[in-house]
Enzyme design. Structure first.
Site, PDB file in Angstrom:
ATOM      1  N   LYS A 122       5.197 -72.030 -71.855  1.00  0.00           N
ATOM      2  CA  LYS A 122       4.234 -71.209 -72.592  1.00  0.00           C
ATOM      3  C   LYS A 122       4.896 -70.381 -73.684  1.00  0.00           C
ATOM      4  O   LYS A 122       4.308 -70.157 -74.737  1.00  0.00           O
ATOM      5  CB  LYS A 122       3.442 -70.296 -71.638  1.00  0.00           C
ATOM      6  CG  LYS A 122       2.435 -71.080 -70.794  1.00  0.00           C
ATOM      7  CD  LYS A 122       1.211 -70.253 -70.450  1.00  0.00           C
ATOM      8  CE  LYS A 122       0.112 -71.151 -69.899  1.00  0.00           C
ATOM      9  NZ  LYS A 122      -1.112 -70.469 -69.561  1.00  0.00           N
ATOM     10  N   LYS A 205      -2.264 -82.391 -70.645  1.00  0.00           N
ATOM     11  CA  LYS A 205      -3.384 -82.101 -69.741  1.00  0.00           C
ATOM     12  C   LYS A 205      -4.572 -81.514 -70.516  1.00  0.00           C
ATOM     13  O   LYS A 205      -4.378 -80.855 -71.551  1.00  0.00           O
ATOM     14  CB  LYS A 205      -2.954 -81.202 -68.577  1.00  0.00           C
ATOM     15  CG  LYS A 205      -2.819 -79.749 -68.875  1.00  0.00           C
ATOM     16  CD  LYS A 205      -2.771 -78.949 -67.567  1.00  0.00           C
ATOM     17  CE  LYS A 205      -2.897 -77.476 -67.889  1.00  0.00           C
ATOM     18  NZ  LYS A 205      -3.224 -76.618 -66.795  1.00  0.00           N
ATOM     19  N   LYS A 208      -8.048 -75.463 -71.745  1.00  0.00           N
ATOM     20  CA  LYS A 208      -8.976 -74.576 -72.468  1.00  0.00           C
ATOM     21  C   LYS A 208      -8.409 -74.198 -73.827  1.00  0.00           C
ATOM     22  O   LYS A 208      -9.139 -73.973 -74.778  1.00  0.00           O
ATOM     23  CB  LYS A 208      -9.177 -73.268 -71.691  1.00  0.00           C
ATOM     24  CG  LYS A 208      -9.773 -73.403 -70.326  1.00  0.00           C
ATOM     25  CD  LYS A 208     -10.096 -72.000 -69.822  1.00  0.00           C
ATOM     26  CE  LYS A 208      -9.945 -71.879 -68.323  1.00  0.00           C
ATOM     27  NZ  LYS A 208      -8.565 -71.515 -67.920  1.00  0.00           N
TER      28      LYS A 208
HETATM   29  N1  AQP Z   1      -6.466 -80.686 -66.851  1.00  0.00           N
HETATM   30  C1  AQP Z   1      -6.539 -80.254 -65.596  1.00  0.00           C
HETATM   31  N2  AQP Z   1      -6.617 -81.131 -64.571  1.00  0.00           N
HETATM   32  C2  AQP Z   1      -6.719 -80.680 -63.298  1.00  0.00           C
HETATM   33  N3  AQP Z   1      -6.753 -79.379 -62.954  1.00  0.00           N
HETATM   34  C3  AQP Z   1      -6.695 -78.473 -63.939  1.00  0.00           C
HETATM   35  N4  AQP Z   1      -6.711 -77.122 -63.943  1.00  0.00           N
HETATM   36  C4  AQP Z   1      -6.636 -76.674 -65.218  1.00  0.00           C
HETATM   37  N5  AQP Z   1      -6.555 -77.718 -66.068  1.00  0.00           N
HETATM   38  C5  AQP Z   1      -6.584 -78.854 -65.310  1.00  0.00           C
HETATM   39  C6  AQP Z   1      -6.811 -76.308 -62.736  1.00  0.00           C
HETATM   40  O1  AQP Z   1      -7.828 -75.331 -62.933  1.00  0.00           O
HETATM   41  C7  AQP Z   1      -7.465 -74.149 -62.215  1.00  0.00           C
HETATM   42  C8  AQP Z   1      -7.641 -72.960 -63.081  1.00  0.00           C
HETATM   43  O2  AQP Z   1      -6.760 -73.070 -64.159  1.00  0.00           O
HETATM   44  P1  AQP Z   1      -6.458 -71.807 -65.042  1.00  0.00           P
HETATM   45  O3  AQP Z   1      -7.613 -71.504 -65.883  1.00  0.00           O
HETATM   46  O4  AQP Z   1      -6.003 -70.680 -64.195  1.00  0.00           O
HETATM   47  O5  AQP Z   1      -5.207 -72.143 -65.908  1.00  0.00           O
HETATM   48  P2  AQP Z   1      -4.630 -73.422 -66.506  1.00  0.00           P
HETATM   49  O6  AQP Z   1      -4.168 -74.362 -65.461  1.00  0.00           O
HETATM   50  O7  AQP Z   1      -3.584 -72.937 -67.467  1.00  0.00           O
HETATM   51  O8  AQP Z   1      -5.895 -74.067 -67.266  1.00  0.00           O
HETATM   52  P3  AQP Z   1      -6.029 -74.372 -68.772  1.00  0.00           P
HETATM   53  O9  AQP Z   1      -7.339 -74.945 -69.017  1.00  0.00           O
HETATM   54  O10 AQP Z   1      -4.837 -75.187 -69.251  1.00  0.00           O
HETATM   55  O11 AQP Z   1      -5.988 -72.933 -69.428  1.00  0.00           O
HETATM   56  P4  AQP Z   1      -5.095 -72.386 -70.603  1.00  0.00           P
HETATM   57  O12 AQP Z   1      -5.325 -73.341 -71.725  1.00  0.00           O
HETATM   58  O13 AQP Z   1      -5.603 -71.010 -70.867  1.00  0.00           O
HETATM   59  O14 AQP Z   1      -3.650 -72.385 -70.135  1.00  0.00           O
HETATM   60  C9  AQP Z   1      -6.040 -74.321 -61.712  1.00  0.00           C
HETATM   61  O15 AQP Z   1      -6.074 -74.630 -60.330  1.00  0.00           O
HETATM   62  C10 AQP Z   1      -5.524 -75.478 -62.517  1.00  0.00           C
HETATM   63  O16 AQP Z   1      -4.535 -76.228 -61.813  1.00  0.00           O
END
Ligand code: AQP
Length: 344
Positions: A122, A205, A208
């Site tokens: 990050k 992956k 968001k």
């Molecule tokens: N692409 C994905 N496939 C499977 N699981 C996913 N999760 C997120 N993206 C995927 C799971 O969703 C839960 C919550 O995630 P989070 O919002 O705490 O953070 P993250 O994993 O960092 O999700 P994002 O969408 O990638 O957010 P940003 O872009 O803000 O960093 C977790 O259990 C995660 O594993």
């Protein structure tokens, strides 16, 4: 707004799950996390935390953060999380998270934090400019879990290292003070653990924070948006294979098929038996119909819930009251253990 169901008598433990209000919830959040949490609430006492303190470790627009926090709550309820039977709450509404995190900042060693791969990912090349909050993020995550003495945490591959750190912190705290305050939380895996990849690039992956909205299916997307995004999803020129081995080197095809399998609750092999030999155009039509049938009702319910923000705030306030009732005595136990004078 709530189903009012009661938890079963014998639960297997206490679970803490967290999600960041950093933008629109997407299919990856749903298939990889929320859907599994819905299943876990039958078996465990569950605390579902919308982690706004974590969100601000990178810049968030304040108005958007507020909107997103309510939208995540709406998305979770619409997807089947029952706030009456569990605690659904916002992290900043339970001060003990940040208070325990400070104690853990003094327990965790710099060497442990230096090994965290998510910070490296990050922070990227501009490490000197990353916030101090991003660096100590894993200590806050340890506090999220341990402030409830959670016994289990549902974690994806990317969070395993953070759970290990939470266990190390719990163990060091117990050893340093000669106590048994914290249990060592175990990972729990429910469901197929689908990892959903970007619709534009099968090696990244679905996320968001991806600048391209075409990279993801949002839980708020309507049927037209879903159809448009699936139509534009990156593919390759070959027909669909008849075996998993035939997906080698075809990350985008594998991703779309994995999504189709997860949405229809089938294995990749079962799905391949249905679609082998088809062109992407035909398969994408099926995938669209399936995605619309799963996300459509969730989307409609989210819209209904979002039309009454005050009602969402009420649900979150009740959730925070339940969470505070568990967290405050644990924080007091920790403060007493480390030798803080009781408040008069
Ligand atoms: N692409 C994905 N496939 C499977 N699981 C996913 N999760 C997120 N993206 C995927 C799971 O969703 C839960 C919550 O995630 P989070 O919002 O705490 O953070 P993250 O994993 O960092 O999700 P994002 O969408 O990638 O957010 P940003 O872009 O803000 O960093 C977790 O259990 C995660 O594993």
């Amino acid at each position: 707004m709530t189903s009012g169901s009661t938890p079963p008598a014998a639960l297997s433990g206490r679970i803490l799950s967290g999600i960041q209000p950093t933008g629109s919830l997407h299919l990856g959040n749903y298939l990889g996390a929320i859907r599994n949490w819905v299943a876990l609430q039958k078996e465990f006492e569950c605390l579902f935390c919308i982690v706004d303190l974590h969100a601000i470790t990178v810049w968030q627009d304040p108005k958007e953060l507020m909107r997103s926090t309510r939208e995540v709550a709406a998305g979770m309820i619409a997807a089947g999380i029952d706030p009456a039977a569990n605690a659904l709450f916002v992290q900043s509404h339970v001060p003990a998270h940040a208070q325990l995190a400070w104690v853990f900042n003094c327990i965790a060693r710099l060497g442990w934090l230096n090994r965290m791969t998510q910070f490296k990912d990050k922070a990227g090349k501009n490490r000197e400019n990353a916030s101090a909050g991003l660096y100590v993020y894993p200590n806050l995550m340890a506090a999220d879990i341990l402030v409830y003495k959670a016994t289990h945490v549902p974690v994806g591959e990317d969070q395993k290292q953070h759970l290990e750190l939470a266990r190390d912190i719990a163990q060091k705290f117990n050893n340093d003070y000669g106590v048994e305050v914290f249990p060592l939380p175990e990972p729990v895996i429910k469901g197929p653990g689908t990892r959903v990849m970007s619709l534009r690039d099968g090696s990244k992956k679905m996320s968001k924070s991806d600048p391209s909205d075409f990279s993801r299916l949002n839980m708020t997307d309507d049927a037209d948006a879903i159809a448009g995004k699936v139509r534009k999803a990156t593919t390759d020129p070959h027909p669909l294979p008849d075996s998993v081995a035939g997906l080698e080197g075809r990350a985008e095809a594998a991703n779309l098929l994995n999504i189709y399998a997860a949405l229809t609750d089938r294995t990749l092999e079962q799905v391949l038996a249905e679609v082998a030999g088809q062109q992407f155009s035909a398969f994408k039509g099926k995938l669209t119909d399936t995605a619309v049938s799963v996300l459509g009702p969730i989307n409609a319910e989210m819209k209904r819930l979002m039309s009454d923000p005050a009602e969402i705030d009420k649900v979150l306030a009740k959730g925070a009251a339940k969470a505070n009732a568990i967290a405050e005595p644990v924080l007091s136990e920790v403060y007493k253990t480390v030798g803080f004078l009781p408040r008069g």
